[in-house]
Scaffold this motif. Structure first.
Motif, short mmCIF file in Angstrom:
data_model
loop_
_atom_site.label_atom_id
_atom_site.label_comp_id
_atom_site.label_asym_id
_atom_site.label_seq_id
_atom_site.Cartn_x
_atom_site.Cartn_y
_atom_site.Cartn_z
N GLU A 199 6.08 3.79 -3.63
CA GLU A 199 6.13 2.41 -3.11
C GLU A 199 4.75 1.80 -3.02
O GLU A 199 4.56 0.61 -3.27
N TYR A 200 3.74 2.61 -2.67
CA TYR A 200 2.38 2.12 -2.48
C TYR A 200 1.40 3.03 -3.22
O TYR A 200 0.71 3.87 -2.61
N LEU A 250 -2.41 3.81 -2.10
CA LEU A 250 -2.79 4.50 -0.88
C LEU A 250 -3.43 5.86 -1.18
O LEU A 250 -3.02 6.56 -2.09
N LEU A 253 7.28 3.06 5.59
CA LEU A 253 7.19 2.02 4.57
C LEU A 253 6.91 0.66 5.19
O LEU A 253 6.15 -0.15 4.65
N ALA A 286 3.26 -0.28 6.14
CA ALA A 286 2.40 -0.79 5.07
C ALA A 286 2.88 -2.13 4.54
O ALA A 286 2.32 -2.66 3.59
N SER A 287 3.92 -2.70 5.17
CA SER A 287 4.44 -3.97 4.66
C SER A 287 4.74 -4.96 5.77
O SER A 287 4.03 -5.95 5.94
#
Length: 311
Positions: free
Chosen positions: A188-189, A192, A243, A246-247
């Motif tokens: 997803e990221y 990182l 998640l 980070a969003s």
């Protein structure tokens, strides 16, 4: 070889039986070195998910005291790796096994979980987090324990000629679940750092009511927190929370580098530090001035190994 730049999380569910003291071992030190990239001048860091090791079935009758006495196994002494223990939400026994009761309560520490309760305070708290590791049954009439399929996890079988699936339990499948979560965060990221992925997993974790009741019973204040940390780490991670951190959650992520110490006149003194301004929601806080708010701070960094020493 075909994809050297691919982002990876590493799953190591194997441990070594032994004295299991908290001092770094050759194995844990090598993992620390690989995690911080000592083999590539620090250009590539690695996230390792390690098993804390299993309490053997013969000791499940002593649950939970047997878990308190069973030390995290080698290479769980690693400072940089994510050490994974086991808890369980499986507490439903099905016929014809109704003469058995679950050993652990739902949400509690699993019978297989190893701990660092007997380690001195100068050493890290292990495991770092816990994932589902299954449960087992206890029969009072025979004073015996039994692995029941409904209290275990489903996985693919190594002996595929006899069947595609197998029931399993312990810190090994828990470690696989931790590595899976790390992979989901990386996917997803992808920007990182491995340290940040580890930090998000820990940051999203929390203790269940069953853990707080069983693992910290009789302790108060800081001693209560220490008992929990050295039994189930920071608790059960939540992928959704990790998640969202980070969003969409109110979270500040800072990926920074610094040199914290330097040598001056043959003495080691403090060197650099970072100061971060927090984006406080001042208006919202002022409107609820009589409320109590909790700020959670997670610091995740990799150190170079120093076998045999605490430095």
């Amino acid at each position: 070889t075909n994809a050297p730049g691919r982002r990876r999380g590493w799953c190591l569910p194997s441990t070594m039986k032994g004295p299991n003291e908290p001092q770094p071992t050759s194995w844990s030190s090598e993992l620390d070195a690989l995690a911080c990239g000592r083999d590539n001048d620090g250009q590539v860091h690695r996230l390792f998910c390690l098993s804390s090791g299993n309490v053997e079935q013969v000791d499940w009758l002593g649950y939970p005291e047997s878990n308190f006495d069973h030390k995290v196994e080698n290479p769980g002494q690693s400072w940089n790796a994510l050490c994974v223990g086991s808890y369980t939400d499986f507490n439903l026994v099905r016929p014809p096994n109704t003469s058995y009761a679950p050993i652990a309560a739902g949400g509690g520490m699993a019978p297989t979980n190893s701990t660092s309760r007997t380690w001195e305070n100068i050493w890290p708290n292990k495991p770092d987090v816990v994932f589902e590791g299954g449960n087992a049954g206890y029969e009072a009439a025979t004073n015996s324990t039994l692995q029941l399929p409904e209290l275990m996890l489903l996985s693919t079988s190594a002996d595929f000629r006899r069947g595609a699936f197998v029931a399993t339990c312990g810190t090994s499948p828990a470690t696989a679940l931790a590595a899976r979560m790390a992979g989901q965060i990386i996917a997803e990221y992808p920007a990182l750092w491995p340290e940040t992925v580890r930090g998000l997993i820990v940051h999203s974790a929390s203790w269940t009511p069953a853990m707080q009741k069983a693992c910290a019973g009789g302790f108060k204040g800081k001693a209560r927190g220490k008992a929990l940390l050295r039994t189930v780490g920071y608790g059960v991670p939540s992928l959704r929370k990790a998640l969202e951190c980070a969003s969409s959650r109110v979270t500040m992520l800072a990926q920074c580098e610094l040199v914290p110490f330097r040598v001056e006149k043959e003495q080691v003194i403090f060197n650099e530090m970072h100061i971060h301004g927090l984006p406080w929601p001042a208006t919202a806080l002022a409107a609820h001035s009589d409320e109590r708010f909790r700020l959670r701070v997670t610091l995740s960094y990799f150190v170079e190994p120093n076998p045999g020493n605490r430095g």
